[in-house]
Design a protein around this motif. Structure first.
Motif, PDB file in Angstrom:
ATOM      1  N   ASN A 123       0.558  -1.568  -0.184  1.00  0.00           N
ATOM      2  CA  ASN A 123       0.262   0.335   0.088  1.00  0.00           C
ATOM      3  C   ASN A 123       0.545   1.041   0.109  1.00  0.00           C
ATOM      4  N   LEU A 124       1.888   1.237   0.956  1.00  0.00           N
ATOM      5  CA  LEU A 124       2.451   2.543   0.669  1.00  0.00           C
ATOM      6  C   LEU A 124       3.184   2.670  -0.336  1.00  0.00           C
ATOM      7  N   TYR A 125       4.229   1.437  -1.349  1.00  0.00           N
ATOM      8  CA  TYR A 125       4.464   1.968  -2.608  1.00  0.00           C
ATOM      9  C   TYR A 125       3.274   2.074  -3.319  1.00  0.00           C
ATOM     10  N   SER A 126       2.050   1.785  -3.786  1.00  0.00           N
ATOM     11  CA  SER A 126       1.446   1.943  -4.391  1.00  0.00           C
ATOM     12  C   SER A 126       1.185   3.789  -4.386  1.00  0.00           C
ATOM     13  N   LYS A 127       0.642   3.541  -2.912  1.00  0.00           N
ATOM     14  CA  LYS A 127       0.619   5.190  -2.839  1.00  0.00           C
ATOM     15  C   LYS A 127       1.697   6.473  -3.384  1.00  0.00           C
ATOM     16  N   ASN A 128       3.028   6.177  -2.649  1.00  0.00           N
ATOM     17  CA  ASN A 128       4.236   6.082  -3.338  1.00  0.00           C
ATOM     18  C   ASN A 128       4.342   6.851  -5.432  1.00  0.00           C
ATOM     19  N   LEU A 129       4.242   4.973  -5.611  1.00  0.00           N
ATOM     20  CA  LEU A 129       4.201   5.087  -7.615  1.00  0.00           C
ATOM     21  C   LEU A 129       2.462   6.488  -7.805  1.00  0.00           C
ATOM     22  N   ILE A 130       2.045   6.412  -7.299  1.00  0.00           N
ATOM     23  CA  ILE A 130       1.093   7.049  -7.887  1.00  0.00           C
ATOM     24  C   ILE A 130       1.507   8.737  -7.124  1.00  0.00           C
ATOM     25  N   GLU A 131       1.574   8.970  -6.188  1.00  0.00           N
ATOM     26  CA  GLU A 131       2.509  10.165  -5.857  1.00  0.00           C
ATOM     27  C   GLU A 131       3.367  10.815  -7.408  1.00  0.00           C
ATOM     28  N   SER A 132       4.761   9.746  -7.479  1.00  0.00           N
ATOM     29  CA  SER A 132       5.863   9.688  -8.352  1.00  0.00           C
ATOM     30  C   SER A 132       4.875  10.304  -9.694  1.00  0.00           C
ATOM     31  N   GLN A 133       3.634   9.336 -10.713  1.00  0.00           N
ATOM     32  CA  GLN A 133       2.851   9.512 -10.974  1.00  0.00           C
ATOM     33  C   GLN A 133       2.574  10.690 -11.627  1.00  0.00           C
ATOM     34  N   GLU A 134       2.265  11.410 -10.773  1.00  0.00           N
ATOM     35  CA  GLU A 134       1.478  12.668 -10.614  1.00  0.00           C
ATOM     36  C   GLU A 134       2.357  13.371 -10.602  1.00  0.00           C
ATOM     37  N   GLU A 135       3.629  13.642 -10.098  1.00  0.00           N
ATOM     38  CA  GLU A 135       4.551  14.581 -10.578  1.00  0.00           C
ATOM     39  C   GLU A 135       5.449  14.269 -11.569  1.00  0.00           C
ATOM     40  N   ILE A 136       5.278  13.043 -12.311  1.00  0.00           N
ATOM     41  CA  ILE A 136       5.769  13.110 -14.002  1.00  0.00           C
ATOM     42  C   ILE A 136       5.054  13.706 -14.160  1.00  0.00           C
ATOM     43  N   SER A 137       3.170  13.542 -14.584  1.00  0.00           N
ATOM     44  CA  SER A 137       3.006  13.859 -14.940  1.00  0.00           C
ATOM     45  C   SER A 137       2.859  15.787 -14.833  1.00  0.00           C
ATOM     46  N   GLU A 138       3.035  16.735 -13.876  1.00  0.00           N
ATOM     47  CA  GLU A 138       3.118  17.540 -13.729  1.00  0.00           C
ATOM     48  C   GLU A 138       4.439  18.478 -14.199  1.00  0.00           C
ATOM     49  N   MET A 139       5.370  17.338 -14.159  1.00  0.00           N
ATOM     50  CA  MET A 139       6.634  17.649 -14.839  1.00  0.00           C
ATOM     51  C   MET A 139       6.741  17.659 -16.515  1.00  0.00           C
ATOM     52  N   LYS A 140       5.577  16.695 -16.651  1.00  0.00           N
ATOM     53  CA  LYS A 140       5.577  16.804 -18.250  1.00  0.00           C
ATOM     54  C   LYS A 140       4.797  18.275 -19.283  1.00  0.00           C
ATOM     55  N   ARG A 141       3.345  18.520 -18.090  1.00  0.00           N
ATOM     56  CA  ARG A 141       3.362  19.851 -18.615  1.00  0.00           C
ATOM     57  C   ARG A 141       3.494  20.521 -18.317  1.00  0.00           C
ATOM     58  N   LYS A 142       4.894  21.195 -17.483  1.00  0.00           N
ATOM     59  CA  LYS A 142       5.363  22.538 -17.561  1.00  0.00           C
ATOM     60  C   LYS A 142       6.250  22.167 -18.125  1.00  0.00           C
ATOM     61  N   PHE A 143       6.998  21.105 -18.797  1.00  0.00           N
ATOM     62  CA  PHE A 143       7.646  20.984 -19.682  1.00  0.00           C
ATOM     63  C   PHE A 143       7.124  21.171 -21.068  1.00  0.00           C
ATOM     64  N   LYS A 144       5.764  21.139 -21.534  1.00  0.00           N
ATOM     65  CA  LYS A 144       5.080  21.371 -22.499  1.00  0.00           C
ATOM     66  C   LYS A 144       4.800  23.209 -22.102  1.00  0.00           C
ATOM     67  N   ILE A 145       4.725  23.423 -21.471  1.00  0.00           N
ATOM     68  CA  ILE A 145       4.431  24.552 -21.400  1.00  0.00           C
ATOM     69  C   ILE A 145       5.732  25.328 -21.550  1.00  0.00           C
TER      70      ILE A 145
END
Length: 120
Positions: free
Chosen positions: A86-108
């Motif tokens: 459960n902890l690793y799953s939570k960390n994975l989701i948070e990391s994926q959200e961070e990656i998505s945010e970074m990709k969005r910022k990178f596109k901008i």
């Protein structure tokens, strides 16, 4: 004299009857002694069997206790693994959200760079 002979005959008859009774009682005594010995043997065997079964029950109870202890240990390990998952799953989701945010910022940033290049 006749009375004495009758008494003697009666005593002899009584003695013979008592002798027969004694023999019959001796036969019965032997039979009962044999039955008693057999009963004692059966009792001793039953007692030994009870002891053997008690030992078997104790061994089985020990195995059950060991199995329950092992089950408890496995349940604890399962809970620990589940908690880690459960902890690793939570960390994975948070990391994926961070990656998505970074990709969005990178596109901008990429669009801004393109716009700045066009302006130059």
């Amino acid at each position: 004299k006749r009375n004495l002979e009758v008494e003697i005959t009666a005593y002899r008859s009584a003695a013979q009857a008592q002798t027969r009774t004694i023999k019959r009682l001796q036969v019965e005594k032997g039979r009962y002694a044999s039955e008693s010995a057999e009963a004692q043997i059966r009792f001793a065997q039953a007692t030994e069997e009870v002891k053997a079964r008690e030992i078997s029950v104790l061994q089985l109870q020990k195995r059950i206790a060991e199995g329950e202890a092992k089950l408890k240990q496995q349940q604890n390990l399962y809970e620990a693994v589940r908690s880690d998952r459960n902890l690793y799953s939570k960390n994975l989701i948070e990391s994926q959200e961070e990656i998505s945010e970074m990709k969005r910022k990178f596109k901008i940033m990429t669009r801004q760079i393109e716009q700045l290049k066009e302006e130059i």
